[in-house]
Design an enzyme around this catalytic site. Structure first.
Site, short mmCIF file in Angstrom:
data_model
loop_
_atom_site.label_atom_id
_atom_site.label_comp_id
_atom_site.label_asym_id
_atom_site.label_seq_id
_atom_site.Cartn_x
_atom_site.Cartn_y
_atom_site.Cartn_z
N ASN A 217 -15.31 -14.46 37.32
CA ASN A 217 -15.63 -14.63 38.74
C ASN A 217 -14.53 -14.06 39.64
O ASN A 217 -14.81 -13.47 40.67
CB ASN A 217 -15.91 -16.10 39.06
N ASN A 228 -14.92 -2.97 49.27
CA ASN A 228 -15.00 -3.08 50.73
C ASN A 228 -13.75 -2.51 51.39
O ASN A 228 -13.83 -1.90 52.46
CB ASN A 228 -15.23 -4.53 51.15
N CYS A 271 2.11 8.64 39.38
CA CYS A 271 0.91 8.64 40.24
C CYS A 271 0.58 7.28 40.83
O CYS A 271 0.43 7.14 42.05
CB CYS A 271 -0.29 9.14 39.45
N LYS A 327 4.94 5.38 29.73
CA LYS A 327 4.01 5.20 28.61
C LYS A 327 4.44 6.12 27.46
O LYS A 327 5.31 6.99 27.67
CB LYS A 327 2.57 5.45 29.03
#
Ligand SMILES: NC(=O)c1ccc[n+]([C@@H]2O[C@H](COP(=O)([O-])OP(=O)(O)OC[C@H]3O[C@@H](n4cnc5c(N)ncnc54)[C@H](O)[C@@H]3O)[C@@H](O)[C@H]2O)c1
Length: 434
Positions: A217, A228, A271, A327
């Site tokens: 949830n 949005n 990035c 990484k």
């Protein structure tokens, strides 16, 4: 009504959106259902043949169940007609301080405590809590109602239905997970019910099932707010936010996928940090409030502090830092969380010996060279190309990269703390699974 011969009897505490949908779906599959509901008004509506809420498909099944006698409605569970499986679907609303109000769940368990005490030997009943609970609740209920958990098969079985499509969702849930406590009885009747309903299930710890439901949830809410925020920014700039997000969801490799969804190291590199700052800056310069984007950096920094805290907990003198770039398989050191971690450990007086198979100091140029040289100038910091050498110099490890050679080192070396940040396991010992 294919299953007349079995007639498993299911009891449901709480006839709200979840309880009534569940009742309707179980009736449709041929089970006997009794609902226990404290609201006089809801019981009266139901007994008059009306569903007290709007949910497509539910009312006709309840009416049919009432008229055929397969659906009963009562204010309380009766010791004379105990169900095989009890589903707890009572509300768990927010308290004023945001915590979950467990009053209704506790009241059901108090009633179950009375029933468990009077149940004849040889009589079994499983209890599956479907109400959404904060992580850790089932363990606490297990201590509070030890007699219930000792006598009955009590599990947490989260519900994933959505109002409006609840019956279809009940029949085809995105997943079926059952949280079973280690000391508890195996809930054979409930598991039989799931098998009967052709719902393949996974058994996990109760805390995992509780946290899963909350995580789902929370994630859905974050997705709505993120979409949005992007939409607001793009629309404010005069673009088409809907078009952008339609393109965004077409990427099922990196965007709508399992990628970037495992707990691990903070993000870094050339990035993500810069572009999150950039979009946040565009938002604020355009007068758009976009809190999720604005908080992203703070969340990432908090995570680094969490990792530092976990490493410091073992009070190491010298740490082997496995993986220095952001990484594996790159020598890009820009905004690598490993550099920030090394810096924090050095500041805490800990020696750091770093290793990274992709980094050859003599080949580094530009900002990468500057970053490494800056770090190596700090007292207590060194870079080691040989893992055996590193192994002899440190009393703890922090694994920042998923890398076979690091996994092998972990398996071969014991007794020293190992914080596997890449696989999210802190301070494990030799042989711990990742
Ligand atoms: N609504 C959803 O879409 C949905 C989806 C998944 C999970 N959930 C979770 O399921 C639970 C129930 O949600 P809901 O929307 O059905 O709630 P709801 O408020 O619609 O229904 C709860 C019902 O329980 C009854 N009740 C309270 N105490 C009781 C008791 N001691 N004995 C019998 N009945 C009692 C209430 O009177 C009410 O009718 C919540 O924990 C919710 O978070 C809801």
């Amino acid at each position: 009504m294919a299953r007349q011969e079995m007639r498993m009897h299911i009891g449901i505490f709480g006839l709200g959106y979840v309880g009534l949908t569940t009742a309707a779906c179980l009736l449709r599959r041929g089970f006997d259902v009794t609902g226990y509901e404290v609201s006089d008004a809801k019981r009266a509506e139901l007994l008059a043949g009306r569903c007290p809420l709007t949910e497509p498909g539910v009312e006709p099944m309840l009416v049919e169940g009432l008229s055929s006698g397969r659906f009963g409605v009562s204010s309380d569970i009766s010791a004379d007609r105990l169900p095989d499986v009890v589903l707890v679907c009572v509300g768990t609303p927010s308290s004023e301080d945001g915590s979950t109000d467990l009053t209704a769940v506790r009241s059901v368990f108090r009633r179950l405590e009375q029933l468990a005490a009077m149940m004849p030997a040889g009589r079994d009943m499983d209890v599956a809590v479907r109400s959404t609970l904060p992580p850790g609740t089932m363990d606490r209920l297990g201590e509070e109602f030890a007699a219930v958990f000792g006598r009955l098969g009590v599990v947490f079985y989260p519900e994933f239905l959505r109002e409006g499509t609840a019956m279809a969702d009940f029949d085809s849930p995105p997943q079926t997970v059952v949280g079973v406590g280690s000391g508890g009885r195996r809930p054979e009747r409930l598991l039989g019910l799931l098998t009967e309903m052709k719902l393949p299930y996974q058994i996990v710890a109760p805390m995992s099932a509780e946290a899963l439901k909350m995580a789902c949830n929370a994630y859905h809410a974050i997705k709505v707010c993120f979409a949005n925020e992007i939409g607001r920014i793009v629309n404010t700039l005069g673009g088409n936010g809907t078009e952008v997000m339609k393109l965004f969801v077409q990427d099922t490799v990196l965007n709508v996928s399992h990628r970037y969804l495992m707990p691990g190291a903070p993000y870094g590199g050339s990035c993500l940090p810069k572009d999150v700052r950039s979009i946040s800056s565009v938002a604020s310069r355009s007068g758009v409030t976009a809190e999720i984007l604005a908080q992203c950096e703070a969340s990432n920094a908090s995570h680094l502090q969490y990792v530092v805290g976990e490493v410091l907990r073992s009070r190491p003198k010298a740490v082997g830092l496995l993986g220095l770039a952001f990484k594996p398989n790159t020598d890009d050191l820009r905004e690598s969380p490993s550099l920030s971690l090394a810096s924090a450990l050095l500041a805490a007086g800990i020696r750091v010996v770093a290793h990274d198979r992709a980094i050859e100091p003599s080949r580094l140029l530009g900002v990468n060279r500057t970053a490494l040289e800056g770090l190596l100038k700090r007292p207590g910091m060194s870079l080691c190309t040989d893992l055996g050498d590193l192994d002899r110099q440190v009393d703890a490890f922090v694994q920042m990269h998923r890398d076979r050679v690091y996994d092998e080192l972990r398996e071969a070396r014991g007794g020293r703390p190992w914080a596997n940040v890449s696989g999210w396991q802190f301070l494990g010992r030799e042989g711990d699974a990742t």
